[in-house]
Design a protein around this motif. Structure first.
Motif, short mmCIF file in Angstrom:
data_model
loop_
_atom_site.label_atom_id
_atom_site.label_comp_id
_atom_site.label_asym_id
_atom_site.label_seq_id
_atom_site.Cartn_x
_atom_site.Cartn_y
_atom_site.Cartn_z
N ARG A 1 0.84 -1.20 0.00
CA ARG A 1 0.00 0.00 0.00
C ARG A 1 0.88 1.25 0.00
O ARG A 1 2.08 1.18 0.25
CB ARG A 1 -0.95 0.00 1.19
N GLN B 1 0.61 5.74 0.84
CA GLN B 1 -0.16 6.85 1.39
C GLN B 1 0.20 8.12 0.61
O GLN B 1 1.38 8.43 0.44
CB GLN B 1 0.13 7.06 2.87
N GLN C 1 -5.11 1.25 7.31
CA GLN C 1 -6.25 2.08 6.92
C GLN C 1 -6.07 3.47 7.52
O GLN C 1 -5.82 3.61 8.72
CB GLN C 1 -7.56 1.48 7.41
N ASP D 1 -4.57 0.62 -1.31
CA ASP D 1 -4.04 -0.70 -1.58
C ASP D 1 -3.50 -0.67 -3.01
O ASP D 1 -4.25 -0.45 -3.96
CB ASP D 1 -5.15 -1.75 -1.43
#
Length: 158
Positions: free
Chosen positions: A72, A74, A135, A141
């Motif tokens: 993942r 950010q 999360q 993802d």
């Protein structure tokens, strides 16, 4: 007229999602800033919608994350900017005359010429690695983003 339209369409039909070959060209660019931070950008050519440019930047961010073994990423900063260029063909004046029995006439025309084109560029700062929460706001993802946007990217290649 039809030939001219076909030639112009041929010029605009090149691949949209690609690495930018040189500064100022359309396509993606990415730069590793630290071990876990990257700058990812996508510049669209004129005629590519803002949303498409933003999605292509996210697609590239997913590719970068996957290439570095991160599940993942950010997005810590994002900016999309319009870039408008103006082509100035310069002023032109035309004088004409014509006749047809029993009429005749003259005319004067003046044009300032020129055209504006707007394209968009999106720049993302992304973070990967073990400190990226599973999360949180702006956490994506990588495989899911790539899978969801793959059809759109593929469709813009022809």
């Amino acid at each position: 007229m039809t030939l001219a339209a076909a030639l112009l369409a041929g010029c605009a039909s090149g691949p949209v999602y690609r690495a930018a070959p040189a500064p100022g060209d359309y396509g993606y660019r990415d730069t590793q800033l630290t071990a876990q931070q990257f700058r990812v950008s996508f510049a669209g050519d004129s005629g590519v919608a803002r949303e498409t440019v933003e999605n292509f930047a996210l697609f590239r961010a997913a590719e970068v994350a996957i290439a570095h073994g991160a599940p993942r990423f950010q997005v810590t900063s994002r900016e999309t900017a319009p870039i408008t260029s103006h082509s100035d063909y310069g002023p032109s004046a035309n004088v004409g005359y014509g006749w047809g029995f029993p009429y005749w006439g003259t005319g004067v025309g003046y044009s300032t010429g020129g055209a504006s084109r707007t394209r968009y560029e999106t720049s993302l700062l992304i973070r990967i690695g073990p400190d990226v929460p599973a999360q949180a706001a702006d956490v994506f993802d990588a495989r899911e983003v790539k899978a969801n946007l793959a059809a759109m990217v593929a469709a813009r290649q022809t």
